[in-house]
Scaffold this motif. Structure first.
Motif, mmCIF file in Angstrom:
data_model
loop_
_atom_site.group_PDB
_atom_site.id
_atom_site.type_symbol
_atom_site.label_atom_id
_atom_site.label_comp_id
_atom_site.label_asym_id
_atom_site.label_seq_id
_atom_site.Cartn_x
_atom_site.Cartn_y
_atom_site.Cartn_z
ATOM 1 N N HIS A 135 -8.142 -0.509 -1.262
ATOM 2 C CA HIS A 135 -7.440 0.766 -1.066
ATOM 3 C C HIS A 135 -7.320 1.531 -2.386
ATOM 4 N N ALA B 251 -5.441 -4.595 -0.942
ATOM 5 C CA ALA B 251 -4.818 -3.487 -1.678
ATOM 6 C C ALA B 251 -5.773 -2.955 -2.746
ATOM 7 N N ILE C 7 0.837 -1.204 0.000
ATOM 8 C CA ILE C 7 0.000 0.000 0.000
ATOM 9 C C ILE C 7 0.872 1.254 0.000
ATOM 10 N N GLN D 260 0.816 4.111 -2.829
ATOM 11 C CA GLN D 260 0.605 5.517 -2.469
ATOM 12 C C GLN D 260 1.728 6.403 -2.989
#
Length: 131
Positions: free
Chosen positions: A59, A56, A14, A18
């Motif tokens: 997300h 993931a 993650i 990001q």
């Protein structure tokens, strides 16, 4: 058991995603397609890797929705000068670039419906703003 041994993989994945989303916001679209393809084709949905990718993917989907909301908000916040009757509105030019990029990323994928849903919202707001 795998989750105990490799507990750091999900936060690292993650974090990696990001980082790249901060560098290029369209990265969330590419990762959404790629992770979605992997999660949908997984034979063992209960495996550690499938569960990690699934988490993931959730997300990434949230970040994709945030990206699309940002596009929507930028269109809504445009101030159109009524005196000027000629020219291309900035959000129209931005949408052209966005659409070309998105079409390349979502071409022939299962996640195409996510893009189509947002196209409808974006175009509706564009026409409302112009009108």
């Amino acid at each position: 058991m795998m989750g105990d041994i490799f507990a750091c993989i999900e936060p690292e994945l993650i974090g990696f995603i990001q980082y790249h989303e901060r560098m290029d916001s369209t990265y969330s679209m590419a990762v959404l397609v790629r992770l979605g393809r992997h999660v949908m084709s997984a034979n063992d949905t209960g495996s550690f890797l499938s569960m990690t990718y699934g988490s993931a993917l959730v997300h990434v989907k949230r970040n994709y929705d945030k990206l699309m909301h940002a596009h929507l908000k930028s269109i809504q916040e445009v101030r159109i000068i009524k005196k000027s009757k000629c020219g291309i509105l900035p959000f129209v030019a931005n949408f052209e670039y966005f659409a070309k990029t998105a079409e390349q990323i979502f071409k022939e994928t299962e996640r195409r419906t996510d893009l189509d849903k947002w196209y409808l919202k974006l175009l509706t707001v564009m026409f409302e703003t112009i009108h």
